[in-house]
Design an enzyme around this catalytic site. Sequence first.
Site, PDB file in Angstrom:
ATOM      1  N   GLY A 233       0.756  -1.242   0.000  1.00  0.00           N
ATOM      2  CA  GLY A 233       0.000   0.000   0.000  1.00  0.00           C
ATOM      3  C   GLY A 233       0.779   1.279   0.000  1.00  0.00           C
ATOM      4  O   GLY A 233       0.320   2.273   0.571  1.00  0.00           O
ATOM      5  N   GLU A 276      -3.409  -2.643   6.733  1.00  0.00           N
ATOM      6  CA  GLU A 276      -4.702  -2.174   6.222  1.00  0.00           C
ATOM      7  C   GLU A 276      -4.715  -2.113   4.707  1.00  0.00           C
ATOM      8  O   GLU A 276      -5.747  -2.323   4.064  1.00  0.00           O
ATOM      9  CB  GLU A 276      -5.034  -0.808   6.824  1.00  0.00           C
ATOM     10  N   ASP A 277      -3.560  -1.844   4.091  1.00  0.00           N
ATOM     11  CA  ASP A 277      -3.485  -1.753   2.641  1.00  0.00           C
ATOM     12  C   ASP A 277      -3.829  -3.082   1.988  1.00  0.00           C
ATOM     13  O   ASP A 277      -4.628  -3.163   1.060  1.00  0.00           O
ATOM     14  CB  ASP A 277      -2.092  -1.278   2.209  1.00  0.00           C
ATOM     15  N   ASN A 278      -3.211  -4.140   2.493  1.00  0.00           N
ATOM     16  CA  ASN A 278      -3.470  -5.469   1.939  1.00  0.00           C
ATOM     17  C   ASN A 278      -4.912  -5.894   2.176  1.00  0.00           C
ATOM     18  O   ASN A 278      -5.546  -6.512   1.312  1.00  0.00           O
ATOM     19  CB  ASN A 278      -2.500  -6.471   2.564  1.00  0.00           C
ATOM     20  N   GLY A 466       2.079  -1.780   4.075  1.00  0.00           N
ATOM     21  CA  GLY A 466       2.642  -2.785   3.213  1.00  0.00           C
ATOM     22  C   GLY A 466       3.247  -3.951   3.943  1.00  0.00           C
ATOM     23  O   GLY A 466       3.665  -3.861   5.065  1.00  0.00           O
TER      24      GLY A 466
END
Length: 467
Positions: A233, A276-278, A466
Amino acid sequence: MASSSTDSGETTSLLAYGLSIIGITWYFILWSIGLLGWFVARRRYGLRPRSPLASAPASSVPGVSILRPLKGLDTNLYENLESTFTQEYPNYEILFCVHDEHDQALSVVRDLLAKYPNVQAKVVIGEDRVGVNPKVNNLMQSYRQAQHDILWVIDSNVLVSPGTLARSVDALTAPPPPSSPSRKRIGLVHHVPLAFSTEPSLGSRVEEAFLNTNHAKMYLAINIVALESCVVGKSNLFRRSDLDRVNGSLKSRATHPFADSSEGYGLAAFGRFLAEDNMIAAALWHELDLRHELSCDVARNAIGNMSLSDYVWRRVRWIRVRKRMVLAATIIEPFTESILIGLIGASSLHYLLGSPPIWFFLLLHFGLWLAVDMDIYASLAGHPVPANERWSFLTAWAVRECLAMPIYLLGIFGDEVEWRGKKYTVLENGEAARVGEKEGQKSGVWTSWLLGRGKGMGDYAPIPTGI
């Protein structure tokens, strides 16, 4: 007695033969994956054409809100933030998100606001505590205030080229190709990280070697096959209207319809996750059945003064997160590393054919592996490793390969991680809970002593994202 001994020998021989077949098969499968990543790097990143959106009237292109979470003076901060002011795109705004009105990053932002008065940009101060993830908390107010549906969330330690936004919007809004059997809409556009070290420290060099070779190779291959969501992310584009329909459950909306209330959905729902990005990418993929797309741009990741210890514990942290999110993939991870897969291939082929000698096979294996990695670096960066940095880069590459297995073993046993001096326990599905222990404590006295914990992160302290 002789018959029993003979049967035992035949069983052992048959087992060794079977394992050798499996080993050499896996060896060629892994090489195929690596070569696919190499092919994608060469083909996709060799040419970055200018998007027609770059010169279109502002009223004819989708508006984009750029969200940049900030905390402190990250490495290369001025240039990183300036790269969003210089985007060749006619309709966008920039929102700088800071928790504290006295944050040092604000001095850099104010200089840029004065330098680019014609760019629509503002600072949003404050956070909403919706979970343990500091980045999500930091983004919440900007997320709500953003004028446009398309959001570009980009980390403070990332620099992008002027054409990145236009090409990314092209990718996000492009209709599914007629040849696509799924005809799925694009829900997220992301960019492969390309690290550049601003300091000569060993940890910085090793991180650079890792991200620009093996990580990029596997990242590109996994995303081109697209059997599962795989997103880092550092730089992601998606629609807020899509994110407001997911909650991180990863249950399809076709079988679990969207609730009448928006409570528990949207960005706030991902504050409970460390990565949180994934999880956002996975939610768009599984809950809304949307695809991801890589544009032909890279997210240039500025790395400052990272010690080798910092590098090790950064990798350990994300192994422990991945273990709770994708256990099967994490278990097979060691069997994708050059040293172990080389030994498997060499011993398997030697057992089956009696030749070539193991040492000769390994020399050939590592030579080809390095050649592919170096070419991937050149494809993404647009140039080979500079001549004056070649030996230091090769040294860092070798250190990375040798450390891969020890780091994995350190990461696979344990569930505690540290983020900016705060300690967390990783729970099921990548969720996290704060741990009330002394800052700086790690997984054991001997590992802390061995790796020299207690040293600061120096200039390298990006808001964590990330895997």
